[in-house]
Design a protein around this motif. Structure first.
Motif, PDB file in Angstrom:
ATOM      1  N   PRO A   1      -1.953 -13.090  -4.166  1.00 48.12           N
ATOM      2  CA  PRO A   1      -2.547 -14.492  -3.417  1.00 48.12           C
ATOM      3  C   PRO A   1      -1.062 -15.416  -3.560  1.00 48.12           C
ATOM      4  O   PRO A   1      -1.335 -16.321  -2.661  1.00 48.12           O
ATOM      5  N   LYS A   2      -0.345 -15.176  -4.368  1.00 42.98           N
ATOM      6  CA  LYS A   2       0.673 -16.314  -4.541  1.00 42.98           C
ATOM      7  C   LYS A   2       1.947 -15.311  -4.764  1.00 42.98           C
ATOM      8  O   LYS A   2       1.835 -14.107  -5.182  1.00 42.98           O
ATOM      9  N   ALA A   3       3.309 -15.879  -4.304  1.00 47.60           N
ATOM     10  CA  ALA A   3       4.530 -15.206  -4.588  1.00 47.60           C
ATOM     11  C   ALA A   3       5.022 -15.246  -5.953  1.00 47.60           C
ATOM     12  O   ALA A   3       5.382 -14.256  -6.557  1.00 47.60           O
ATOM     13  N   ILE A   4       4.507 -16.086  -6.895  1.00 48.79           N
ATOM     14  CA  ILE A   4       4.963 -16.380  -8.127  1.00 48.79           C
ATOM     15  C   ILE A   4       3.676 -16.430  -8.997  1.00 48.79           C
ATOM     16  O   ILE A   4       2.767 -17.563  -8.789  1.00 48.79           O
TER      17      ILE A   4
ATOM     18  N   THR B   1       6.051 -11.538  -7.815  1.00 50.00           N
ATOM     19  CA  THR B   1       4.964 -10.420  -7.399  1.00 50.00           C
ATOM     20  C   THR B   1       5.659  -9.305  -6.360  1.00 50.00           C
ATOM     21  O   THR B   1       5.459  -8.244  -6.688  1.00 50.00           O
ATOM     22  N   ALA B   2       6.799  -9.805  -5.720  1.00 49.27           N
ATOM     23  CA  ALA B   2       7.486  -8.831  -4.748  1.00 49.27           C
ATOM     24  C   ALA B   2       8.275  -7.746  -5.697  1.00 49.27           C
ATOM     25  O   ALA B   2       8.157  -6.559  -5.811  1.00 49.27           O
ATOM     26  N   GLY B   3       8.937  -8.317  -6.604  1.00 48.29           N
ATOM     27  CA  GLY B   3       9.626  -7.612  -7.712  1.00 48.29           C
ATOM     28  C   GLY B   3       8.798  -6.603  -8.648  1.00 48.29           C
ATOM     29  O   GLY B   3       9.160  -5.713  -8.879  1.00 48.29           O
ATOM     30  N   PHE B   4       7.747  -7.337  -9.227  1.00 47.30           N
ATOM     31  CA  PHE B   4       6.622  -6.739 -10.029  1.00 47.30           C
ATOM     32  C   PHE B   4       6.078  -5.518  -8.868  1.00 47.30           C
ATOM     33  O   PHE B   4       5.794  -4.460  -9.676  1.00 47.30           O
ATOM     34  N   ASP B   5       5.797  -5.594  -7.940  1.00 46.06           N
ATOM     35  CA  ASP B   5       5.032  -4.692  -7.031  1.00 46.06           C
ATOM     36  C   ASP B   5       5.966  -3.453  -6.879  1.00 46.06           C
ATOM     37  O   ASP B   5       5.673  -2.370  -7.147  1.00 46.06           O
ATOM     38  N   LYS B   6       7.287  -3.780  -6.713  1.00 47.19           N
ATOM     39  CA  LYS B   6       8.345  -2.660  -6.695  1.00 47.19           C
ATOM     40  C   LYS B   6       8.532  -2.004  -8.143  1.00 47.19           C
ATOM     41  O   LYS B   6       8.699  -0.543  -7.931  1.00 47.19           O
TER      42      LYS B   6
END
Length: 88
Positions: free
Chosen positions: A4-7, A51-56
């Protein structure tokens, strides 16, 4: 995965179903660059995740675990096959 959010902080990610142990493992990974404390000088500061880095990181971790599992299965199957050949 969609976030839902980027951070997001740990409690928000826990509400999405991620276990705290996994989140702390990601935070403590020396190679990560997506999680940090809001104020690093305070011991109980909130930990936030990009969240983008966490997803990777999650995708890479799953890929490594899958590869390890597949290599272990291949090794064991070959080993058993050799034992059967020797018995014949």
């Amino acid at each position: 995965m969609d976030y839902p959010k980027a951070i997001m902080n740990i409690s928000e990610l826990k509400c999405m179903g991620f276990p705290r142990a996994l989140l702390m493992e990601a935070y403590r990974d020396p190679k990560q660059d997506f999680a940090t404390k809001v104020d690093p000088s305070k011991t109980n500061s909130t930990i936030i995740f990009d969240t983008a880095g966490f997803d990777k990181w999650i995708a890479k971790r799953i890929k490594l675990q899958t590869a390890e599992f597949a290599s272990q299965r291949r090794r064991n199957a070959t080993y058993r096959w050799k034992m059967i050949k020797e018995a014949i």
